[in-house]
Design an enzyme around this catalytic site. Structure first.
Site, short mmCIF file in Angstrom:
data_model
loop_
_atom_site.label_atom_id
_atom_site.label_comp_id
_atom_site.label_asym_id
_atom_site.label_seq_id
_atom_site.Cartn_x
_atom_site.Cartn_y
_atom_site.Cartn_z
N ASP A 131 0.89 -1.23 -0.06
CA ASP A 131 0.20 0.10 0.05
C ASP A 131 0.92 1.06 0.13
OD1 ASP A 131 -2.15 1.68 0.25
OD2 ASP A 131 -2.58 1.24 2.23
N ASP A 164 -1.18 -1.70 6.13
CA ASP A 164 -1.37 -1.22 7.58
C ASP A 164 -2.76 -0.94 8.08
OD1 ASP A 164 -1.78 1.09 6.18
OD2 ASP A 164 -0.67 2.39 7.35
N ASP A 204 -6.68 -3.40 3.82
CA ASP A 204 -5.56 -4.28 3.53
C ASP A 204 -5.87 -5.80 4.22
OD1 ASP A 204 -4.23 -2.38 2.09
OD2 ASP A 204 -3.30 -1.77 4.02
#
Length: 812
Positions: free
Chosen positions: A313, A549, A553
């Protein structure tokens, strides 16, 4: 993994209904804890001391070794039971290492626990989840995992129950709704009263499943398990058959037959291989823990060594997760002051405290009069916008421009320029009352755009450069605008960052594997699409690691071969991930990958040393079952070979640096590497037994010849394993050679070695010259086989699709 039992109804007790603003008193909480109504259902990450002792002591091979030693003692052969010393040393090393790992893991796990905000006597208190009690008032916000069954008392939450149902659908929770343990908050904020805690709720089973406490065996460990199971079925009946055959030989005596049979059986047991793998992985885990890296699963260390694609990400990984406002663009008829006032009103009235809200609060002052809001729709990664409704029936909406008001905007040129610079753009719009569902209000009109800048994480560029040098492909997956994502990735040095895709335009039945391979950056990705990208890459034959995080996700982390979470992010992401970076430092990744590759590369090399002994013992036994010769080696001679040609060098080689990406099938590779030495060893044992019998040599002479010549075979295999030679490797080979033959000559009576007769000496020279030639021939054949297998794998490996370039029309 055992199926979880249905939770039992809670024991009847006095129930309290505290105010959401007051919570329980400290006295009430203490009373609940004394009654055993605390939320103490979590299991520790590491084994208990008893489990460590049990797993190391009570194994099939330990019992087999004890039985073999008992047989030797029964026939009065005390000397040959020295192999128990090796077993005891292996056992001691295994227990000590696991206890050290447990100590480090317990300490790091304690530091890694995320506290929960609890209301006690009207004050907010941070407590570990296991100190919560029944009827506690707990605060939940974005990213929080529901740690026990609860009833929402105030506020509004949007909850994802994917860890319960497997579906990523967002469920809105209003006061009075039940919150299920194991689900997690996507958006909103609220306070809930704990309805069930500890073993009386689903928290223990669901949370443990989310954290993957069901250990997934790696390819290497599964291969070792299959190998040991096969040996366990073969060794005992083969040993009994060999003993019967030895006793049938002319002039056979029971003590000699038992000794040689047990020598053959001990030679077929890879007593150190499994221990070597377990200890090497455990020591690696302990080293990572010292670097503030929490590893939930040993298998992920091997998976890291095999990773060829890294998905991450943008926010919180490449960037530091902090934002700063860089500019504004007011809509026609809306002044800059009015836009700033509206942004300040929204930022300070919204309940969400995400990086965007913090950046807006730092830049724009709070209004003098409160908004008087009656409803809020918090930001979620699914919608990519948030909304507030005032008491006058008017609303403000802040979110991605293309999600709030699709189509060209009033300052499209400036917006495109800002996105190309990697900045984030948010549109503030005003509208009517919010619908009953979480949908946009009608009559939206733009007020203006606000631009924010992500800050690159220190060391991100160097980390990404490392992965590029190691042949690992990096994919950036984000919910932000794809142009902005690509620009940030380009600034960080991601190769092929200009190959981006806007996943909103992709159909549901898209070929996600093809898309994932042909693009580098992905924008406006929903949580479900992140998961589909990971699944697509795996379907194309890639070993995929995912770093994230946030709660968006979680689904992708669960499906990745190796999942890594940041400790500064969502606690749910940490629980799902196999590895947690406790300092949230992306630059620690090269150390983790390098550690995985070092351990795997060295274990694979060392495994071939262990298998050489198993192969030559097994092949020699198969031949000698049908030949009129006794097995030539005694257990103590096998121990000499195992200690100095296998145990010591394999242990020392596991500490050598090795950064090559692991690949191929572990056991197949190890067997192919070991076969030349194993076949040569079998030729030595069978050939010397046959030649010794033809020359009329005594059994002691044949045994001595085999033991000395096995040193030649062992040194040849060690030389192959250490090739190409370095100063350290050459020294290791020399030390093992001097040690082996020094022990053979200085401690000859201990190892039952005799002075050779002239005929035996000539036979020694003949085989000493012939065996290296046999090994060279076997090595050449094995090399050709390995090359052919590698070529076949390359032909069957899916080809990477040609990258798709984007035109200006695509960017628009």
């Amino acid at each position: 993994m055992k199926h979880a039992k249905q939770p039992q109804p809670p024991t009847p007790c006095q129930r309290w209904d505290p105010s959401p603003n007051a919570g329980l008193t400290h006295a009430q909480a203490a009373q609940r804890a004394a009654e055993g109504l605390a939320n103490t259902a979590a299991k520790p990450l590491s084994k208990t001391t008893g489990q460590i002792l049990w797993d190391n002591l009570f194994t099939f091979f330990n019992f087999l070794f004890l039985a073999l030693a008992a047989c030797l003692i029964a026939v009065g052969d005390w000397t040959d039971v020295t192999f128990l010393a090796v077993v005891a040393c292996n056992l001691l090393v295994g227990i000590v290492q696991e206890l050290r790992v447990k100590k480090v893991l317990d300490r790091v796990s304690l530091l890694a626990q995320r506290p929960v905000t609890v209301i006690r006597q009207g004050e907010s208190v941070l407590l570990p989840p296991d100190q919560l009690v029944l009827d506690d008032i707990v605060e939940f916000g974005p990213g929080s995992q529901i740690c026990a069954d609860a009833i929402l008392a105030s506020g509004r939450l949007e909850v994802n129950e994917a860890l319960l149902t497997g579906e990523s659908r967002i469920i809105e929770k209003l006061p009075g709704a039940k919150l299920l343990s194991g689900s997690f908050v996507v958006a909103g904020a609220g306070r809930a009263r704990l309805e069930q805690v500890g073993e009386s709720c689903w928290a223990a089973r669901i949370a443990q499943a989310a954290r993957k406490h069901k250990r997934h065996r790696s390819e290497m460990m599964r291969a070792l398990d299959r190998w040991l199971r096969l040996l366990s079925f073969i060794i005992v009946p083969l040993g009994m058959f060999l003993l019967t055959r030895q006793l049938a030989l002319p002039g056979a005596a029971l003590p000699a037959a038992v000794s040689t049979t047990i020598g053959a059986v001990v030679g077929m047991i890879p007593e150190g291989l499994y221990l070597l793998v377990s200890v090497a992985l455990a020591v690696s885990l302990m080293g990572l823990a010292r670097r503030r890296v929490l590893v939930h699963e040993l298998a992920c260390i091997e998976n890291l060594a095999r990773v060829d694609t890294l998905c991450l990400d943008k926010t919180g990984t490449i960037t530091a997760g902090t934002l700063a406002v860089t500019g504004l663009c007011a809509a026609p008829g809306v002044g800059a002051a009015a836009l700033e006032a509206a942004l300040g009103l929204f930022a300070h009235a919204a309940s969400s405290q995400n990086p965007t809200s913090l950046a807006l609060q730092a830049r724009f002052a709070a209004p003098g009069a409160p908004l008087g809001q009656v409803r809020e729709i918090p930001f979620s990664s699914e919608r990519k916008w948030a909304a507030l409704e005032s008491g006058a029936g008017q609303s403000l909406v802040l979110g991605a421009p293309e999600m709030v008001l699709p189509g060209p905007l009033f300052c499209q040129a400036q917006l495109d320029a800002e996105l190309r610079q990697g900045r984030r753009a948010l549109l503030l719009a005003a509208g009517g009352a919010l619908p009953a569902t979480a949908a946009l209000p009608g009559g939206l009109r733009p007020l203006g755009l606000v631009f924010l800048q992500d800050e690159l994480r220190p060391g991100a560029a160097e980390t990404l450069r490392y992965f590029r040098q190691q042949g690992v492909t990096v994919k950036v997956i984000s919910g932000d605008n794809p142009v902005a994502v690509a620009r940030i990735a380009q600034q960080a040095g991601v190769e092929g960052a200009d190959l981006w895709a806007d996943t909103r335009a992709l159909p549901e039945d898209a070929d996600w594997g093809q898309i994932a391979e042909s693009h580098t950056c992905f924008g406006r990705v929903s949580p479900q699409q992140k998961r589909q990208l990971i699944q697509g890459l795996k379907a194309k034959g890639h070993t995929v690691a995912m770093i994230g995080d946030g709660v968006n996700d979680v689904l992708a982390l669960k499906d990745a071969d190796c999942s890594v979470a940041m400790a500064a992010g969502s606690e749910t992401a940490q629980q799902v991930a196999q590895i947690v970076l406790l300092d949230s430092d992306f630059s620690a990744m090269p150390h983790i990958v390098a550690e995985g590759r070092r351990v795997m590369g060295n274990i694979q090399r060392a495994a071939s040393l262990f298998l050489v002994k198993n192969i030559f013992s097994f092949l020699a036994v198969l031949f000698l079952l049908w030949l009129p010769f006794a097995y030539p080696l005694t257990p103590i001679q096998i121990s000499l070979f195992g200690g100095l040609m296998i145990g010591a060098p394999s242990f020392l080689l596991t500490f050598e640096p090795s950064f090559k990406k692991a690949g191929g099938h572990f056991m197949r590779t190890a067997l192919l590497n070991a076969l030349p030495g194993g076949i040569t060893g079998a030729v030595c044992l069978v050939g010397v037994s046959w030649a010794g019998g033809a020359l009329g040599l005594a059994s002691g002479q044949v045994s001595t010849l085999c033991c000395l010549l096995l040193g030649v075979v062992g040194l040849g295999q060690l030389l192959v394993v250490c090739w190409p030679l370095t100063g350290w490797r050459a020294t290791l080979v020399a030390l093992m050679g001097f040690g082996y033959y020094g022990a053979a000559f200085l401690l000859a009576p201990l190892f039952r070695l005799e002075a050779l007769t002239p005929a035996a000496g000539r036979l020694l020279l003949l085989f000493a010259v012939a065996l290296p030639a046999v090994m060279a021939l076997c090595q050449g054949t094995a090399f050709l086989v390995k090359r052919r297998l590698a070529a076949r794998e390359r032909r069957t490996r899916p080809s990477v699709a040609a990258p798709a370039r984007h035109s200006k029309k695509d960017a628009a």
